[in-house]
Enzyme design. Sequence first.
Site, short mmCIF file in Angstrom:
data_model
loop_
_atom_site.label_atom_id
_atom_site.label_comp_id
_atom_site.label_asym_id
_atom_site.label_seq_id
_atom_site.Cartn_x
_atom_site.Cartn_y
_atom_site.Cartn_z
N ASN A 40 0.84 -1.20 0.00
CA ASN A 40 0.00 0.00 0.00
C ASN A 40 0.88 1.25 0.00
O ASN A 40 1.77 1.33 -0.86
CB ASN A 40 -1.11 -0.04 1.05
CG ASN A 40 -0.70 -0.27 2.48
OD1 ASN A 40 -0.13 -1.30 2.80
ND2 ASN A 40 -1.00 0.66 3.36
N ASP A 41 0.69 2.19 0.90
CA ASP A 41 1.26 3.54 0.76
C ASP A 41 2.75 3.60 0.41
O ASP A 41 3.55 2.87 1.00
CB ASP A 41 1.17 4.30 2.10
CG ASP A 41 -0.11 4.07 2.85
OD1 ASP A 41 -1.09 3.69 2.22
OD2 ASP A 41 -0.12 4.29 4.07
N PRO A 42 3.13 4.57 -0.46
CA PRO A 42 4.54 4.91 -0.57
C PRO A 42 5.00 5.56 0.74
O PRO A 42 4.25 6.32 1.35
CB PRO A 42 4.60 5.92 -1.72
CG PRO A 42 3.21 6.38 -1.96
CD PRO A 42 2.28 5.38 -1.34
N SER A 102 3.15 3.96 8.09
CA SER A 102 3.71 4.94 7.15
C SER A 102 4.49 6.07 7.82
O SER A 102 4.30 6.36 9.01
CB SER A 102 2.57 5.53 6.32
OG SER A 102 2.12 4.54 5.44
#
Length: 562
Positions: A40-42, A102
């Site tokens: 998922n997220d960078p 994140s």
Amino acid sequence: MRKTVIFLLVVALGLESSSSDHHQPYRTAFHFQPPQNWMNDPNGPMYYNGVYHNFYQHNPKGPLFSNQMHWAHSVSYDLINWIHLDLAITPTEHFDINSCWSGSATILPGNKPVMLYTGIDSQFRQVQNLAVPKDLSDPYLREWVKYTGNPIISLPDGIQPDDFRDPTTTWIAEDGKWRTIVGSQKDKTGIAFLYHSDDFINWTRSDSPLHMVEDTGIWECPDFFPVWIDSTNGVDTSVTASNEHVMFVLKMGLLDHSKDYYLIGNYDYEKELYVPQNDLTLSTLRYDYGKYYGSKSFFDPVKNRRILMAWVNESDSEADTIAKGWAGIQSFPRSIWLDKDQKQLMQWPIEEIEMLFKNEVSSHNMKLEGGSLHEVQGITASQADVRIAFNLTNLEEAEILGENWIDPQVVCSEKDASYRGKFGAFGLLALASHDLTEQTAIFFRVFQNNGRFVVIMCSDQSRSSTKNGIDKMSFGAFVDINPQQEEISLRTLIDHSIVESFGGGGKTCITARVYPTLAIGEEARLFAFNNGTESVVISKLSAWSVKKAQMNVEETIGCADQ
Ligand code: DQQ
């Protein structure tokens, strides 16, 4: 003479897509994705000493999200070809044993990169941690060391343990203090808590958050950065807040809606005050009106630009995800800057994509009568970059937009690509099968409303696949242009299972995930179409095949005799 040299051996992993890979037809050719499993997220994208770093949320053990999230790591010299490295930050300590979530990178003075990230601690509280590279002389910064005094920021009183996450890239103001924000919520009020520090270790929460808005739920992956008001260049996050030539963007991901919204405003660091020019509502500006979440931007000093990357989730079923063994891709990196009118951001795929171009085809001044199609031939339609611009005359014939005009998404759902209006639908049919059974339509409609023209851009996935069990929802958004004065332009990146579109030169972006069963690989076709009753003129159409990037190459250091 025998000489021992260090060489880099680059090995492509087995799961990469190719235009003829019928076993994995949804793997992408030039959009970043890991070799396998869930992404998922960078996280913490940055440029450091000649290398771009792309960390990302990853479950290394399977294709679904897990309660043991890691930071995976890839590096690149050009943001196009990526080298796959070992995991960078993994859940091992009491302050992150239940996941490393994140976070963001900051390059400190003296050219020292640091990461702030969220850990889920042994008591399932979200806390903020610090990590630094083990060896700054390693060109890829493979290993990261966690500060032993973590967490550096603990859960504030009165905040639920799972509502405190995603520290931003920090910035320093004239008073010499570092600042970061952390996303949160209290009683459904979305909050960007502001912290400051003199030494990057001891952090104090400001009395007031940088910003908060009632009824928006938790803010995930906030991002806060300056933009020039008079230049398309990027600005380093630490440019002084008193600089009269900048405004500040505050982005927040609204978990309740899985969408990234942003505000543009002014920031006064002395008063610790951010004053956006608009309120945050669900009709506030979004980076992208399709699938696009968990985004993060960074300043690229090489080309003096700000780059935006995001997670584009799957739209297929969990069973399909398990069968294909992976989930999640990244949007193609975009340059972002403030539009001349200072009302919105502009976004455009980074120019490096051109290194993958081949087979340009183009045409000019082509009239498309109402109800007609033009096939774009000579390129690989499943891996393409297409740019098209439409000229409209007789605009006084445009339909009047009815009461639904507030929500373009509703207009796009009710009037899909098959609905024949006057001006629209006209645009592109991407990933189309020979008989058009499958097609993803990206198109415009032009209406009149209270003496002005309204342009709506849609991405219609309703016919994108013969498969069932896929989310085929349509997306729609306004494009802030006057079609009397300018052409209506569309650029679309097509990459097997992603269709990423930019309307009005980058004013409105819509990204869709699609899973064709017929229009795969060499079978895919591309058309310009006009399904309105009025004719439109294609003033220019250019399209390129986009070659496959080296997406998951594994790098091994070895020795060779020469
Ligand atoms: N994803 C991360 C969180 C963040 C969310 C967990 C947003 O840190 O809030 O994988 O997609």
